[in-house]
Structure formats: structure tokens, C-alpha cells
Design a protein around this motif. Structure first.
Motif, PDB file in Angstrom:
ATOM      1  N   ILE A  94       0.860  -1.177   0.000  1.00 29.94           N
ATOM      2  CA  ILE A  94       0.000   0.000   0.000  1.00 29.94           C
ATOM      3  C   ILE A  94       0.903   1.235   0.000  1.00 29.94           C
ATOM      4  CG2 ILE A  94      -1.757   1.325   1.245  1.00 29.94           C
ATOM      5  CD1 ILE A  94      -2.717  -1.307   2.463  1.00 29.94           C
ATOM      6  N   VAL A  95       0.701   2.129  -0.951  1.00 24.20           N
ATOM      7  CA  VAL A  95       1.534   3.323  -1.077  1.00 24.20           C
ATOM      8  C   VAL A  95       0.763   4.545  -0.594  1.00 24.20           C
ATOM      9  CG1 VAL A  95       2.728   4.867  -2.689  1.00 24.20           C
ATOM     10  CG2 VAL A  95       2.876   2.382  -2.976  1.00 24.20           C
ATOM     11  N   LYS A  96       1.407   5.316   0.290  1.00 26.46           N
ATOM     12  CA  LYS A  96       0.800   6.541   0.796  1.00 26.46           C
ATOM     13  C   LYS A  96       1.700   7.728   0.468  1.00 26.46           C
ATOM     14  CE  LYS A  96      -1.885   4.430   4.509  1.00 26.46           C
ATOM     15  NZ  LYS A  96      -3.202   4.764   3.919  1.00 26.46           N
ATOM     16  N   GLU A  97       1.111   8.692  -0.197  1.00 27.41           N
ATOM     17  CA  GLU A  97       1.839   9.886  -0.619  1.00 27.41           C
ATOM     18  C   GLU A  97       2.035  10.831   0.564  1.00 27.41           C
ATOM     19  OE1 GLU A  97       2.644  10.826  -3.904  1.00 27.41           O
ATOM     20  OE2 GLU A  97       1.792   9.094  -4.951  1.00 27.41           O
ATOM     21  N   LEU A  98       3.309  11.079   0.921  1.00 27.23           N
ATOM     22  CA  LEU A  98       3.605  11.992   2.025  1.00 27.23           C
ATOM     23  C   LEU A  98       4.691  12.980   1.590  1.00 27.23           C
ATOM     24  CD1 LEU A  98       3.010  12.703   4.987  1.00 27.23           C
ATOM     25  CD2 LEU A  98       4.846  11.121   5.648  1.00 27.23           C
ATOM     26  N   PRO A  99       4.311  13.991   0.808  1.00 27.90           N
ATOM     27  CA  PRO A  99       5.298  14.968   0.326  1.00 27.90           C
ATOM     28  C   PRO A  99       5.734  15.914   1.446  1.00 27.90           C
ATOM     29  CG  PRO A  99       3.090  15.616  -0.368  1.00 27.90           C
ATOM     30  CD  PRO A  99       2.948  14.284   0.311  1.00 27.90           C
ATOM     31  N   ILE A 100       6.973  15.790   1.873  1.00 33.34           N
ATOM     32  CA  ILE A 100       7.449  16.583   3.013  1.00 33.34           C
ATOM     33  C   ILE A 100       8.676  17.425   2.672  1.00 33.34           C
ATOM     34  CG2 ILE A 100       6.535  14.988   4.734  1.00 33.34           C
ATOM     35  CD1 ILE A 100       9.351  13.835   5.023  1.00 33.34           C
ATOM     36  N   LEU A 101       9.161  17.331   1.424  1.00 31.32           N
ATOM     37  CA  LEU A 101      10.406  18.005   1.077  1.00 31.32           C
ATOM     38  C   LEU A 101      10.185  19.230   0.203  1.00 31.32           C
ATOM     39  CD1 LEU A 101      12.645  14.859   0.437  1.00 31.32           C
ATOM     40  CD2 LEU A 101      12.513  16.287   2.494  1.00 31.32           C
ATOM     41  N   GLY A 102       9.138  19.966   0.479  1.00 28.70           N
ATOM     42  CA  GLY A 102       8.927  21.232  -0.207  1.00 28.70           C
ATOM     43  C   GLY A 102       7.893  21.201  -1.317  1.00 28.70           C
ATOM     44  N   ASP A 103       7.771  22.329  -1.991  1.00 29.08           N
ATOM     45  CA  ASP A 103       6.730  22.495  -3.001  1.00 29.08           C
ATOM     46  C   ASP A 103       6.883  21.520  -4.170  1.00 29.08           C
ATOM     47  OD1 ASP A 103       5.683  24.536  -1.493  1.00 29.08           O
ATOM     48  OD2 ASP A 103       6.621  26.157  -2.653  1.00 29.08           O
ATOM     49  N   ALA A 104       8.117  21.226  -4.555  1.00 27.70           N
ATOM     50  CA  ALA A 104       8.312  20.302  -5.667  1.00 27.70           C
ATOM     51  C   ALA A 104       7.802  18.910  -5.315  1.00 27.70           C
ATOM     52  CB  ALA A 104       9.793  20.248  -6.062  1.00 27.70           C
ATOM     53  N   SER A 105       7.959  18.516  -4.069  1.00 29.79           N
ATOM     54  CA  SER A 105       7.440  17.215  -3.630  1.00 29.79           C
ATOM     55  C   SER A 105       5.923  17.205  -3.677  1.00 29.79           C
ATOM     56  CB  SER A 105       7.923  16.913  -2.212  1.00 29.79           C
ATOM     57  OG  SER A 105       9.312  16.681  -2.180  1.00 29.79           O
ATOM     58  N   VAL A 106       5.324  18.306  -3.245  1.00 30.53           N
ATOM     59  CA  VAL A 106       3.862  18.408  -3.289  1.00 30.53           C
ATOM     60  C   VAL A 106       3.376  18.340  -4.734  1.00 30.53           C
ATOM     61  CG1 VAL A 106       1.876  19.874  -2.793  1.00 30.53           C
ATOM     62  CG2 VAL A 106       3.741  19.703  -1.129  1.00 30.53           C
ATOM     63  N   LEU A 107       4.082  19.037  -5.630  1.00 30.30           N
ATOM     64  CA  LEU A 107       3.714  19.033  -7.049  1.00 30.30           C
ATOM     65  C   LEU A 107       3.774  17.611  -7.608  1.00 30.30           C
ATOM     66  CD1 LEU A 107       3.014  20.736  -9.585  1.00 30.30           C
ATOM     67  CD2 LEU A 107       5.487  20.892 -10.011  1.00 30.30           C
ATOM     68  N   ALA A 108       4.835  16.880  -7.279  1.00 26.97           N
ATOM     69  CA  ALA A 108       4.980  15.504  -7.762  1.00 26.97           C
ATOM     70  C   ALA A 108       3.853  14.619  -7.246  1.00 26.97           C
ATOM     71  CB  ALA A 108       6.337  14.939  -7.347  1.00 26.97           C
ATOM     72  N   SER A 109       3.504  14.764  -5.962  1.00 22.79           N
ATOM     73  CA  SER A 109       2.435  13.950  -5.399  1.00 22.79           C
ATOM     74  C   SER A 109       1.081  14.312  -5.990  1.00 22.79           C
ATOM     75  CB  SER A 109       2.390  14.112  -3.869  1.00 22.79           C
ATOM     76  OG  SER A 109       3.352  13.289  -3.253  1.00 22.79           O
ATOM     77  N   ARG A 110       0.845  15.594  -6.193  1.00 23.77           N
ATOM     78  CA  ARG A 110      -0.421  16.009  -6.808  1.00 23.77           C
ATOM     79  C   ARG A 110      -0.550  15.415  -8.213  1.00 23.77           C
ATOM     80  NH1 ARG A 110      -3.817  19.509  -4.679  1.00 23.77           N
ATOM     81  NH2 ARG A 110      -3.244  20.634  -2.779  1.00 23.77           N
ATOM     82  N   PHE A 111       0.558  15.417  -8.948  1.00 21.88           N
ATOM     83  CA  PHE A 111       0.562  14.836 -10.282  1.00 21.88           C
ATOM     84  C   PHE A 111       0.253  13.345 -10.225  1.00 21.88           C
ATOM     85  CE2 PHE A 111       3.241  12.718 -13.580  1.00 21.88           C
ATOM     86  CZ  PHE A 111       2.488  13.073 -14.689  1.00 21.88           C
TER      87      PHE A 111
END
Length: 247
Positions: free
Chosen positions: A128-145
């Protein structure tokens, strides 16, 4: 600091032993003599301090491990059955491996191929994969994508995009994601429209809330069956944990 704590604990133990022999409170002179004797003993036997530190560390580790097991048990529904996280491996596997990840995390990238090998060689593990972007805006962008791809194009496309993001070495920007999406023939117009939607935000928000409850402060973090594994774990150690869980 831990040495000081352990020494204090040792002094307390020795003091208790002294009082056990004589319940009469020590006089100032007796207390000073006792402290001098303890000091001399520790100087003559410094290994005692290290032994006390080791015992303290073992106790702390056992306490943390049990606390993590309790956290997993009390939040099992959100961890294992949230209704939105991608499921891979063997959906009917006897061991469930949950990974909290960030696509820009170096140790997540390192763990990615080892998790894939674990699933391939074992064949009886549910991922099971859970998206946890914690390394800044670029991480959030990657997870949103990635989440938008999952919601628009389905799980297979999500898996392909996730693998690509884990091996991606450039800056994560919208143009870079557009190029990546086009290589998989994705409907980028629909995906871009979904990236900033409430549906995508809800997934990230829920996973962040769960990570807060589980006291997860870094990636990768794994839940392996019933326990939390905080940080990168080499393949051999993951295999050992799986074997231990199966008894």
C-alpha cells in the motif's frame, strides 16, 4: 546526556541498596562518604556506565516499539483500508507492507528497487503506497501529479508514473511532468485540471494527518504488518522482518 542519565540511575540503584540495608536516613557525613565510594567505584569500573547506557537504550527501544505497535493497532483502518491509497503486490498477501514516501527523497528512491525486489521474490506481500510529500513544493507538485494520474487514468498508470518519478533526476516542474505524462500517453489536460482539485488535496491532507498521529517525521516510513519501521531498511532486513512476522 544518556551517560549522565544512566549514571544517575546507577547511583539511585546503589543508594537504594544502601538504604535497604539500613532504613535510617544517612547523615551528611555518611552521604558524602557514600558518594565518594560510588565515585571511586565508577572510576575503577567505567564499563559499568556503558552497561547501564546499553540497558537504558534497550528499554527505550522496547518501549518505543510497543508504543508503535499500539499506534498501528489503534489506527489500522486508516492505515490499511483508507479507500484511496494505491494497492500493489499481491492484494491477497499474508503480509501487508505500507510505505509512506516522497518522490524527491533519496532514501525513498534507494528503497524503491528493493521494495520491488521484495514483492517480486516473495509473491505473497500486499503493498500500500501513501503519498507523504514533506520536502517542499516540488514534492507536493509531484504527489499532486501522481494522485491526479491515479484518479484520472487508474492504478496501472499511477504505478508507471510512480516508478518514473522515483528514477527522475531533474527538477520537478510542471513542464517536466507534462513531458513525463506525454511519454505514457496520458490526458494531461484532464490530469492538470485534477491536480489542484479538492479530491487530490483531500488525499494528501488525510495522509499527512495520519502521519502526524503515527509521529512520522521522515520518509520512507513503513508499516510492516503490525509495526512501524522508521527510515530506510535494506532488502535483507525487510526479508528478515517478513520472515519474523510469519513466525
Amino acid at each position: 546526556m544518556k551517560h549522565l542519565i544512566a549514571t544517575t540511575a546507577l547511583l539511585g540503584t546503589l543508594a537504594s541498596a544502601g538504604f535497604a540495608q539500613d532504613l535510617t536516613p544517612m547523615s551528611d557525613e555518611e552521604r558524602a562518604l557514600f558518594r565518594a565510594e560510588v565515585r571511586a567505584y565508577l572510576f575503577e569500573n567505567p564499563e559499568v556506565i556503558m552497561q547501564a547506557v546499553e540497558i537504558l537504550q534497550n528499554r527505550e527501544a522496547e518501549t518505543q516499539a510497543q508504543a508503535d505497535i499500539d499506534l498501528v493497532a489503534s489506527n489500522s483502518e486508516a492505515i490499511f483500508n483508507d479507500g484511496y491509497s494505491w494497492v500493489g503486490g499481491n492484494p491477497e498477501g499474508d503480509i501487508v507492507l505500507v510505505e509512506f514516501l516522497d518522490y524527491r527523497c533519496g532514501y525513498c528512491k534507494k528503497a524503491h528497487s528493493e521494495v520491488a525486489e521484495l514483492l517480486e521474490t516473495d509473491g505473497n506481500i500486499k503493498l500500500i503506497v501513501k503519498e507523504l510529500p514533506i520536502l517542499g513544493d516540488a514534492s507536493v507538485l509531484a504527489s499532486r501529479f501522481a494522485i491526479a494520474v491515479k484518479q484520472v487514468a487508474g492504478g496501472d498508470s499511477y504505478k508507471a508514473v510512480g516508478d518514473a518519478l522515483m528514477s527522475f533526476k531533474g527538477d520537478v516542474t510542471l513542464p517536466a511532468l507534462q513531458r513525463l505524462g506525454s511519454t505514457f500517453g496520458l490526458d494531461m489536460e484532464a490530469i492538470e485540471a485534477r491536480m489542484n482539485s479538492d479530491e487530490v488535496t483531500a488525499e494528501i491532507t488525510a495522509t499527512r494527518a495520519l502521519a502526524g498521529i503515527l509521529a512520522i517525521s521522515g520518509t520512507p516510513t513503513f508499516v510492516m504488518h503490525d509495526e512501524l519501521v522508521r527510515g530506510y531498511l535494506p532488502l535483507e532486513q525487510m526479508q528478515a522482518v517478513v520472515a519474523d512476522k510469519r513466525g
